[in-house]
Design an enzyme around this catalytic site. Sequence first.
Site, PDB file in Angstrom:
ATOM      1  N   GLU A   1      -1.861  14.682   2.985  1.00 20.55           N
ATOM      2  CA  GLU A   1      -0.753  14.601   3.965  1.00 20.55           C
ATOM      3  C   GLU A   1      -0.062  15.934   4.234  1.00 20.55           C
ATOM      4  OE1 GLU A   1       1.782  11.385   2.665  1.00 20.55           O
ATOM      5  OE2 GLU A   1       0.067  10.104   2.227  1.00 20.55           O
TER       6      GLU A   1
ATOM      7  N   GLU B   1      -7.378   4.130   2.018  1.00 20.43           N
ATOM      8  CA  GLU B   1      -6.219   3.372   1.506  1.00 20.43           C
ATOM      9  C   GLU B   1      -5.929   2.149   2.384  1.00 20.43           C
ATOM     10  OE1 GLU B   1      -2.868   5.968   0.940  1.00 20.43           O
ATOM     11  OE2 GLU B   1      -4.100   7.619   0.169  1.00 20.43           O
TER      12      GLU B   1
HETATM   13  O1  G3I Z   1       6.447   4.519 -13.020  1.00 18.24           O
HETATM   14  C1  G3I Z   1       7.818   4.584 -12.582  1.00 18.24           C
HETATM   15  C2  G3I Z   1       8.675   3.660 -13.438  1.00 18.24           C
HETATM   16  O2  G3I Z   1       8.656   4.134 -14.798  1.00 18.24           O
HETATM   17  C3  G3I Z   1      10.098   3.663 -12.901  1.00 18.24           C
HETATM   18  O3  G3I Z   1      10.864   2.729 -13.634  1.00 18.24           O
HETATM   19  C4  G3I Z   1      10.084   3.278 -11.432  1.00 18.24           C
HETATM   20  C5  G3I Z   1      11.480   3.355 -10.873  1.00 18.24           C
HETATM   21  O4  G3I Z   1      11.395   3.280  -9.489  1.00 18.24           O
HETATM   22  O5  G3I Z   1       9.244   4.178 -10.685  1.00 18.24           O
HETATM   23  C6  G3I Z   1       7.890   4.120 -11.128  1.00 18.24           C
HETATM   24  O6  G3I Z   1       7.137   5.034 -10.379  1.00 18.24           O
HETATM   25  C7  G3I Z   1       6.811   4.534  -9.067  1.00 18.24           C
HETATM   26  C8  G3I Z   1       5.283   4.660  -8.903  1.00 18.24           C
HETATM   27  O7  G3I Z   1       4.893   4.284  -7.578  1.00 18.24           O
HETATM   28  C9  G3I Z   1       4.558   3.737  -9.885  1.00 18.24           C
HETATM   29  O8  G3I Z   1       4.867   2.426  -9.594  1.00 18.24           O
HETATM   30  C10 G3I Z   1       7.486   5.442  -8.042  1.00 18.24           C
HETATM   31  O9  G3I Z   1       8.877   5.223  -8.100  1.00 18.24           O
HETATM   32  C11 G3I Z   1       6.990   5.076  -6.657  1.00 18.24           C
HETATM   33  O10 G3I Z   1       7.484   6.001  -5.701  1.00 18.24           O
HETATM   34  C12 G3I Z   1       5.467   5.174  -6.618  1.00 18.24           C
HETATM   35  O11 G3I Z   1       5.052   4.757  -5.313  1.00 18.24           O
HETATM   36  C13 G3I Z   1       3.692   5.111  -5.008  1.00 18.24           C
HETATM   37  C14 G3I Z   1       3.728   6.105  -3.841  1.00 18.24           C
HETATM   38  O12 G3I Z   1       2.386   6.385  -3.426  1.00 18.24           O
HETATM   39  C15 G3I Z   1       4.400   7.389  -4.218  1.00 18.24           C
HETATM   40  O13 G3I Z   1       3.633   8.008  -5.238  1.00 18.24           O
HETATM   41  C16 G3I Z   1       2.962   3.839  -4.589  1.00 18.24           C
HETATM   42  O14 G3I Z   1       2.777   2.995  -5.728  1.00 18.24           O
HETATM   43  C17 G3I Z   1       1.594   4.192  -4.028  1.00 18.24           C
HETATM   44  O15 G3I Z   1       0.981   3.032  -3.463  1.00 18.24           O
HETATM   45  C18 G3I Z   1       1.753   5.215  -2.902  1.00 18.24           C
HETATM   46  O16 G3I Z   1       0.470   5.548  -2.476  1.00 18.24           O
HETATM   47  C19 G3I Z   1       0.450   6.540  -1.421  1.00 18.24           C
HETATM   48  C20 G3I Z   1      -0.784   7.370  -1.626  1.00 18.24           C
HETATM   49  O17 G3I Z   1      -0.757   7.943  -2.905  1.00 18.24           O
HETATM   50  C21 G3I Z   1      -0.914   8.397  -0.537  1.00 18.24           C
HETATM   51  N1  G3I Z   1      -0.914   7.757   0.779  1.00 18.24           N
HETATM   52  C22 G3I Z   1       0.270   6.929   1.030  1.00 18.24           C
HETATM   53  C23 G3I Z   1       0.385   5.863  -0.051  1.00 18.24           C
HETATM   54  C24 G3I Z   1       1.583   4.992   0.221  1.00 18.24           C
HETATM   55  O18 G3I Z   1       2.756   5.742   0.117  1.00 18.24           O
END
Ligand code: G3I
Length: 457
Positions: free
Chosen positions: A264, A370
């Site tokens: 991205e 995705e």
């Molecule tokens: O693991 C922590 C947890 O310990 C904590 O309590 C919690 C509090 O909010 O956060 C958890 O981490 C989260 C993580 O996912 C694991 O669940 C993050 O907040 C959250 O932002 C993260 O979201 C991920 C996002 O990427 C950002 O990394 C989504 O699961 C994931 O589906 C999404 O995937 C992205 C691709 O990598 C790139 N393309 C877009 C896609 C959607 O955004």
Amino acid sequence: MKKIKITYFLKTFACLLAFISSDIVSGNNFATINEFVAPVAKQAINEKHNEFTASWQQASANNEYQLDVSRNSSFLTYVNGYNGKIVNDVCAVVSNLEENTEYYYRVRAVVDGKLSKNSNVILVSIQATFNKELTLKSAATDFLVGVAVNPNRISNAIYSEIYQREFNSLTAENAMKMKSIFQGIDNMGNHIYDWSKSDAIVNYAEANDMNIHGHTLIWHESIPDFLQNFSGTNDQFQAVIETYITDVVNRYQGKVDSWDVVNEAIDDNSVSLRNTLFLNRMGKDYVKKCFQFARNADANVMLFYNDYNLIFDSKKQKSALALIDDLIKSDLIDGVGYQMHINYDFPSKSVIRSATNQIVKRQLLVHFSELDVKVNPNGDIDQFIKNRALAQRNKVNDVVTVYNNIPNKFKYALTVWGLKDDDSWIMQRYGNMDWPLLFDSSLNKKEAYLGFIEALK
Ligand code: G3I
């Protein structure tokens, strides 16, 4: 001929069963001949994936009826052959129907040429049936079928069974991102890594002979805080990034054969690079630098650029293609990931095909990386209604059809971004209820799953 006779007998027998099972023979329901009232339609029986048996309670001593079957409850149109179809019984088999479709039926009695009023209307929902032998990966003979996974899911026996049955490629949803791995830099400048989550995914893929696609080395949404606040010079920052990429690619050399090197990098609806820490600290050629670092670390690993909305955001697509062309010139890229976070009604099959051809004509691998299909992007439904389920099935079918029509040499993988609906990131990000994946929250296959399979028949 014999088979047909048996089939006919069975169908008639089914009607007979419906007749006997109804309370029509209880005596107290035989209306006298002059009480010429409408029959009472009953719930359909013997529902299969393409037929059902309509049944009703006899309204008088006659047994001639007219049966209507429609796909709408107001009977504006009729299913072919069922507009007043004459039936000399209290039930009829309605066949040649479509799976996953709702049908309505009603009936009226005919006595001495006179018609009774219409009966009540019965809704019949013809369900899909799944061929148990067929799986997503067995249907996709020319490309990998991937799914986004997390360490807690792969250690769950129920999830793991489905991962192994349906998929032959994995992408770590979060476990292989910088925030998950890169924990800090000690005062000697040594990097501190936590490999536990990324190793769990890679080891699981290895143990189950599944491909693992590395996601993602560089992404502005996964920068650890210590790096956001890095106090060193830009050259020192770049050296940290080079060391990070080298260390990660080296650790998984021979296990992770492909990486999203940068994710991205292009701004939405724009011709410019997204304003990120990497751009600001490493300059406008940071993308090429990162691809070069990865190539230097492992000459054989496949390097991908991954982004969203490239299918239909024409400005963004143009910018991304310019960036990709520049990487091609330096022989630094092997494939492109179109993320495919799309909607049940958008984009169209032709738009998807046209955007995909942009990558194919550049002789690069295509990864639909995705895939999820929102059915409630505008928040206008609060249940997963049938017509959205069918539209989602069609949209998944569009995507898989386009992907499957890519020349085999440019097929890499089609990856869905999660297993079951309630695991999806979408609800948390957009706030609406949604059902974007191929399995429902009880891990049942959805019609969208059928849409995937049917595109490969
Ligand atoms: O693991 C922590 C947890 O310990 C904590 O309590 C919690 C509090 O909010 O956060 C958890 O981490 C989260 C993580 O996912 C694991 O669940 C993050 O907040 C959250 O932002 C993260 O979201 C991920 C996002 O990427 C950002 O990394 C989504 O699961 C994931 O589906 C999404 O995937 C992205 C691709 O990598 C790139 N393309 C877009 C896609 C959607 O955004």
